[in-house]
Design an enzyme around this catalytic site. Structure first.
Site, PDB file in Angstrom:
ATOM      1  N   GLU A   1      10.046   0.829  10.249  1.00  0.00           N
ATOM      2  CA  GLU A   1      11.067   1.834   9.911  1.00  0.00           C
ATOM      3  C   GLU A   1      10.422   3.186  10.150  1.00  0.00           C
ATOM      4  O   GLU A   1       9.549   3.596   9.372  1.00  0.00           O
ATOM      5  CB  GLU A   1      11.477   1.699   8.440  1.00  0.00           C
ATOM      6  CG  GLU A   1      12.169   0.394   8.099  1.00  0.00           C
ATOM      7  CD  GLU A   1      13.588   0.333   8.625  1.00  0.00           C
ATOM      8  OE1 GLU A   1      14.133   1.382   9.013  1.00  0.00           O
ATOM      9  OE2 GLU A   1      14.133  -0.779   8.667  1.00  0.00           O
TER      10      GLU A   1
ATOM     11  N   GLU B   1      10.225  15.824  14.808  1.00  0.00           N
ATOM     12  CA  GLU B   1      10.578  15.680  13.397  1.00  0.00           C
ATOM     13  C   GLU B   1       9.820  16.741  12.592  1.00  0.00           C
ATOM     14  O   GLU B   1       8.598  16.669  12.476  1.00  0.00           O
ATOM     15  CB  GLU B   1      10.175  14.264  12.954  1.00  0.00           C
ATOM     16  CG  GLU B   1      10.871  13.816  11.712  1.00  0.00           C
ATOM     17  CD  GLU B   1      10.462  12.404  11.298  1.00  0.00           C
ATOM     18  OE1 GLU B   1       9.350  11.943  11.648  1.00  0.00           O
ATOM     19  OE2 GLU B   1      11.256  11.760  10.589  1.00  0.00           O
TER      20      GLU B   1
ATOM     21  N   CYS C   1      13.690  10.588   6.368  1.00  0.00           N
ATOM     22  CA  CYS C   1      13.716  10.078   7.745  1.00  0.00           C
ATOM     23  C   CYS C   1      15.091  10.271   8.359  1.00  0.00           C
ATOM     24  O   CYS C   1      15.213  10.518   9.535  1.00  0.00           O
ATOM     25  CB  CYS C   1      13.351   8.603   7.750  1.00  0.00           C
ATOM     26  SG  CYS C   1      14.313   7.624   6.587  1.00  0.00           S
TER      27      CYS C   1
ATOM     28  N   LYS D   1       0.845  -1.196   0.000  1.00  0.00           N
ATOM     29  CA  LYS D   1       0.000   0.000   0.000  1.00  0.00           C
ATOM     30  C   LYS D   1       0.881   1.248   0.000  1.00  0.00           C
ATOM     31  O   LYS D   1       1.476   1.605   1.020  1.00  0.00           O
ATOM     32  CB  LYS D   1      -0.916   0.038   1.232  1.00  0.00           C
ATOM     33  CG  LYS D   1      -1.966   1.136   1.078  1.00  0.00           C
ATOM     34  CD  LYS D   1      -2.529   1.625   2.395  1.00  0.00           C
ATOM     35  CE  LYS D   1      -1.688   2.636   3.074  1.00  0.00           C
ATOM     36  NZ  LYS D   1      -1.513   3.931   2.387  1.00  0.00           N
TER      37      LYS D   1
END
Ligand code: NAD
Length: 490
Positions: free
Chosen positions: A253, A384, A287, A178
Site C-alpha cells: 500500500e 507526494e 496517502c 513493525k
C-alpha cells in the site's frame, strides 16, 4: 500497557512487555511541542528472531487449533476493549503523532468497526467442492498463510496497524508488526489489550524499529511467510526486492497524488468545503489526500478564491484541543521537506495564494497552503508532498480532466464533483485509481476494498478480498472408487 516506568515503552513479544535483547531505548518527542514523550524500545535482530519464533509457536500451538468462532469472539472482544479505552488511546495517538484529536477519535471509531467487520467476515472463509466426474471427489481447504510480517508508517499508526492486524487474525495467521520507530505507542497498546482479552501469547508481536534495519530484517526473515507493507513507493520497491528472495506473499500500500476533479456544474456548497477537507485533514499527511485539485477553466478563479478563503479559516494548533482541525506535522525535518516543495513550486511558477511560510514557534506546524496556476508537469503536481499543500490545476473539458487525472505514476484515489451523474460514472471507469468517490469526499470504510493502481501498490485492505491475501487454498482430491488404481497397468 508495555510501560515499565511511567514513560518507558517496551517491545511486545510472546504476550508480554519485553526488554530488547540487542535493540536500544530511544527518546520520543511530541511533534507539536518538542517536549519528551517517553522512551521506546527499538527491536534488534535477536528481538525480531524471538518475535518470529513466538509467532510460529503460536501457530503450532493453541492459536493454530482455535476455531473460527473463537477467533471471531476475540476480535469482537478486542473491539470492545478499544472502545473501553478510547480516551486514553486517543490522547496517546494524538500526542505521539501531533494529529488533531478530533481526527484521531474518528480513526479510533474506524479501528473498532474494522475489528468488528473482520470478526464477522470470518464466517465467509470457506473452501468449496465441485464435481470432477467419475469417482473423484474434490474439496478445497482455506489455511492461514502463516506468520505475517507487517510494516506500517507514521501517518496513521493505529489505523494502519488495525487495517493489517484484523484480516490477518481473522484468517488465523500470527503477526509480527513493525510500527515506525517514531510512532509505536498505539500499536503497543492494542497488542496489550489483545492479550488482556485472551489472544494467546505469540499471536500478536510488536517490534518498533528503524526501517532499513529492523524493517528490512523482518521482511527478509526466513520465518516470515507473508509481508504486508504500507509506506512510500520508494520503500515499497525495496521491500519488494527483499521479499523476492524467499518468494514471500506480498501486498504493498504505497503513495498517492490523488486528483479531486471539480466541474463547473458541481454543487459548490459541497464541493468546496469537501475539497478543503480532502487535503488538510491529518495536515495533508494522508496517502489518499486529494493533493491535486483539477478545476474546469470557467470556474477556476472563483474556485481558487473560495477554496483559499476556506483554507485560511482552518484552526491550526494544539492537537489535544478538540476545536483544532489541523495539528502539527510529524517532525521538524518533515516540515523542512514540505516547505522545500513550496519553494520549488514558487520557482516553477506556481502562485502561493495562502500559507507557504512555516511557523517559527515550538512544534512542527505548517499552515494550510494553496498553490495556484500549477501545471500538472510541475514537481509539486507530480511528487507526494505529504503536507498541507494543495496544487490547483485548470482543465479544459471532460477528456482533458481524465488525461490530467491519470498523468501521474500513482493511482490510489480520486474524487469527482459534477452535477451530471452520468459523467461521474464515466469518469469512475476511466480514472486509474483503486477508489473513486463521486460527489463524496470520504475514502475508507471497513468492508470496502482500499488500495492502489500503478505505483500506489497492489493488494487491497479493508475488504473481504483482503482475507484471501492471508489465506492459502489447498486442493484435496480423493478417489472413492472400490477398484484398484493402476495408471501404468503394471
Ligand atoms: P516509509 O516508506 O519511509 O516508511 C514506512 C515504513 O517502512 C516505516 O515503518 C519504516 O520504518 C519502514 N521502512 C523504511 N525503510 C524500510 C526498508 N528498507 N525495509 C523495510 N521497512 C522499511 O514511509 P513513511 O514516510 O513512513 O510514510 C508515508 C508514506 O506512506 C507515504 O508515501 C504515504 O502515501 C504512504 N502511505 C500509504 C498508505 C496506503 O494505504 N496506500 C497509507 C498510509 C501511508
Amino acid at each position: 500497557m508495555a510501560v515499565v516506568t511511567e514513560r518507558e515503552y517496551l517491545l511486545f513479544i510472546n504476550g508480554e512487555a519485553t526488554e530488547p535483547a540487542d535493540g536500544e531505548l530511544r527518546e520520543l518527542v511530541e511533534p507539536a511541542s518538542g517536549e519528551p514523550l517517553g522512551r521506546v524500545a527499538l527491536a534488534g535482530e535477536k528481538d525480531v528472531d524471538r518475535a518470529v519464533e513466538a509467532a510460529h509457536a503460536a501457530l503450532a500451538g493453541d492459536w493454530g487449533r482455535t476455531p473460527p468462532t473463537e477467533r471471531s469472539r476475540l476480535l469482537h472482544a478486542l473491539a470492545d476493549a478499544i472502545v473501553a479505552n478510547r480516551k486514553e488511546i486517543a490522547e496517546l495517538e494524538s500526542r505521539n503523532v501531533g494529529k488533531a484529536i478530533s481526527s484521531v477519535k474518528l480513526e479510533i471509531n474506524q479501528a473498532v468497526e474494522n475489528f468488528r467487520y473482520y470478526g464477522s467476515a470470518i464466517a465467509t472463509i470457506a473452501g468449496r467442492s465441485n464435481p470432477l466426474g467419475g469417482s473423484l471427489l474434490f474439496y478445497s481447504l482455506k489455511e492461514p498463510v502463516g506468520v505475517a510480517g507487517q510494516i506500517v508508517p507514521w501517518n496513521y499508526p493505529l489505523t494502519m496497524a488495525t487495517w493489517k492486524l484484523a484480516p490477518a487474525l481473522a484468517a488465523g495467521c500470527t503477526v509480527v508488526l513493525k510500527p515506525d520507530e517514531a510512532t509505536p505507542l498505539s500499536a503497543l497498546r492494542v497488542a496489550e489489550l489483545a492479550s488482556e482479552v485472551g489472544f494467546p501469547p505469540g499471536v500478536i508481536n510488536i517490534v518498533p524499529g528503524g526501517g532499513p534495519t529492523t524493517g528490512a530484517y523482518l521482511v527478509s526473515h526466513p520465518g516470515v511467510d507473508k509481508v504486508a507493507f504500507t509506506g512510500s513507493t520508494a520503500t515499497g520497491s525495496e521491500v519488494m526486492k527483499l521479499a523476492s528472495d524467499g518468494i514471500k506473499r506480498l501486498t504493498l500500500e504505497l503513495g498517492g497524488k490523488s486528483p479531486n476533479i471539480v466541474f463547473a456544474d458541481a454543487d459548490l456548497g459541497s464541493a468546496i468545503p469537501s475539497s478543503v477537507w480532502s487535503i488538510y485533514y491529518a495536515a495533508g499527511q494522508s496517502c489518499e489526500a486529494r493533493s491535486r485539485v483539477l478545476v474546469e477553466k470557467p470556474l477556476y478563479d472563483e474556485f481558487v478564491n473560495r477554496f483559499s478563503e476556506g483554507a485560511g479559516t482552518l484552526k491550526v494548533g494544539d492537537p489535544l484541543d478538540p476545536e483544532t482541525q489541523v495539528g502539527s506535522l510529524i517532525s521538524e525535518n518533515h516540515r523542512k521537506r514540505v516547505h522545500g516543495f513550496v519553494e520549488k513550486g514558487r520557482e516553477e511558477g506556481a502562485e502561493v495564494v495562502v500559507g507557504g511560510e512555516p511557523g517559527n514557534g515550538a512544534g512542527a506546524f505548517y499552515p494550510p497552503t494553496v498553490l495556484a496556476k500549477v501545471d500538472n508537469a510541475m514537481s509539486v503536481a507530480q511528487e507526494e508532498i505529504f503536507g498541507p499543500v494543495v496544487t490547483v490545476i485548470p482543465f479544459e473539458d471532460e477528456k482533458d480532466a481524465v488525461r490530467v487525472a491519470n498523468d501521474v505514476r500513482y493511482g490510489l484515489m480520486a474524487t469527482v464533483w459534477t452535477g451530471d451523474p452520468a459523467r461521474g460514472h464515466r469518469l469512475a471507469r476511466q480514472i486509474k485509481a483503486g477508489t473513486v468517490g463521486i460527489n463524496m469526499p470520504y475514502t475508507a470504510f471497513p468492508g470496502i476494498p482500499f488500495g492502489g493502481y500503478k505505483q500506489s501498490g497492489f493488494g487491497r485492505e479493508l475488504g473481504l478480498e483482503t482475507l484471501e491475501l492471508y489465506l492459502e487454498t489447498k486442493s484435496v482430491i480423493v478417489s472413492t472408487s472400490p477398484k484398484p488404481i493402476n495408471p501404468f497397468g503394471i
